[in-house]
Design an enzyme around this catalytic site. Structure first.
Site, PDB file in Angstrom:
ATOM      1  N   ASP A  73      15.888  13.558   9.949  1.00 59.00           N
ATOM      2  CA  ASP A  73      17.019  12.662  10.113  1.00 59.00           C
ATOM      3  C   ASP A  73      16.804  11.514   9.116  1.00 59.00           C
ATOM      4  O   ASP A  73      15.691  11.320   8.621  1.00 59.00           O
ATOM      5  CB  ASP A  73      17.031  12.163  11.567  1.00 59.00           C
ATOM      6  CG  ASP A  73      18.023  11.048  11.789  1.00 59.00           C
ATOM      7  OD1 ASP A  73      19.161  11.155  11.295  1.00 59.00           O
ATOM      8  OD2 ASP A  73      17.653  10.062  12.468  1.00 59.00           O
ATOM      9  N   ASP A  78      18.549   7.809   9.169  1.00 52.94           N
ATOM     10  CA  ASP A  78      18.497   6.443   9.698  1.00 52.94           C
ATOM     11  C   ASP A  78      17.528   6.346  10.882  1.00 52.94           C
ATOM     12  O   ASP A  78      17.655   7.081  11.860  1.00 52.94           O
ATOM     13  CB  ASP A  78      19.904   5.987  10.113  1.00 52.94           C
ATOM     14  CG  ASP A  78      20.872   6.015   8.947  1.00 52.94           C
ATOM     15  OD1 ASP A  78      20.420   5.886   7.786  1.00 52.94           O
ATOM     16  OD2 ASP A  78      22.091   6.185   9.182  1.00 52.94           O
TER      17      ASP A  78
HETATM   18 MG   LIG Z   1      18.516   8.395  13.332  1.00 51.93          MG
END
Ligand SMILES: [Mg+2]
Ligand SMILES: [Zn+2]
Length: 176
Positions: free
Chosen positions: A7, A9
């Protein structure tokens, strides 16, 4: 191939509840950049799967998103590493797309790009949606405590989820 899916962020860069709307707001986590570079130099392919509904919401455009990803690639390259495919979902929660996590569309996209099976591949994220996307395609769900990770950890996790402090700890585990 050794493939690791991340992922973005809260894993690679600081998360923000107010969205990351400009290159200035994209604040890399230095130890995560170093971890990606280290893994890459050791032969790992690093792909990214990131929800970016801020595009559908009109908070920033594709060119801005691409500038963040160019910066990411540049920072990793400075340390002799490489970032692979960056899959992103530009849709909003009501668009009914197949890519917005917890839907696994971006993981399928990455698997198709590299022509590999997702079974057992580690997907590292900081939210429940990441873990659920991983489980949907038989990836190994991995939670880091950065970003929203501590919040995610406050609730019961899917069975078999691996938990690490941060991406650096994941890399330390994977590398000899
Ligand atoms: Mg995230
Ligand atoms: Zn989507």
């Amino acid at each position: 191939m050794k493939l690791l899916i991340l992922d973005r962020d809260g894993v690679i860069n600081e998360d923000s509840d107010a969205y990351i709307k400009s290159l200035d707001e994209w604040i890399p986590i230095p130890s995560a950049i170093a971890a990606i570079a280290r893994l890459s130099r050791a032969g790992w392919t690093i792909a990214v799967a990131t929800n970016q509904s801020g595009i559908a919401r009109g908070y920033y455009d594709l060119a801005t998103l691409e500038s963040m990803h160019a910066r990411l690639r540049e920072l990793v390259a400075e340390q002799g590493g490489e970032v692979g495919l960056i899959a992103y979902c530009p849709h909003g929660p009501d668009d009914g797309c197949e890519c917005r996590k917890p839907k696994p569309g971006m993981l399928w996209q990455i698997a198709a790009h590299y022509d590999v099976s997702l079974s057992g591949i580690w997907f590292v994220g900081d939210t429940r949606g990441d873990l659920d996307a991983a489980l949907a395609v038989d990836c190994q769900p991995v939670l880091v405590k950065t970003g929203k990770g501590e919040r995610t950890l406050a609730k019961p996790l899917p069975e078999g989820t691996l938990v690490f402090d941060d991406l650096a700890a994941v890399a330390a585990h994977l590398l000899p």
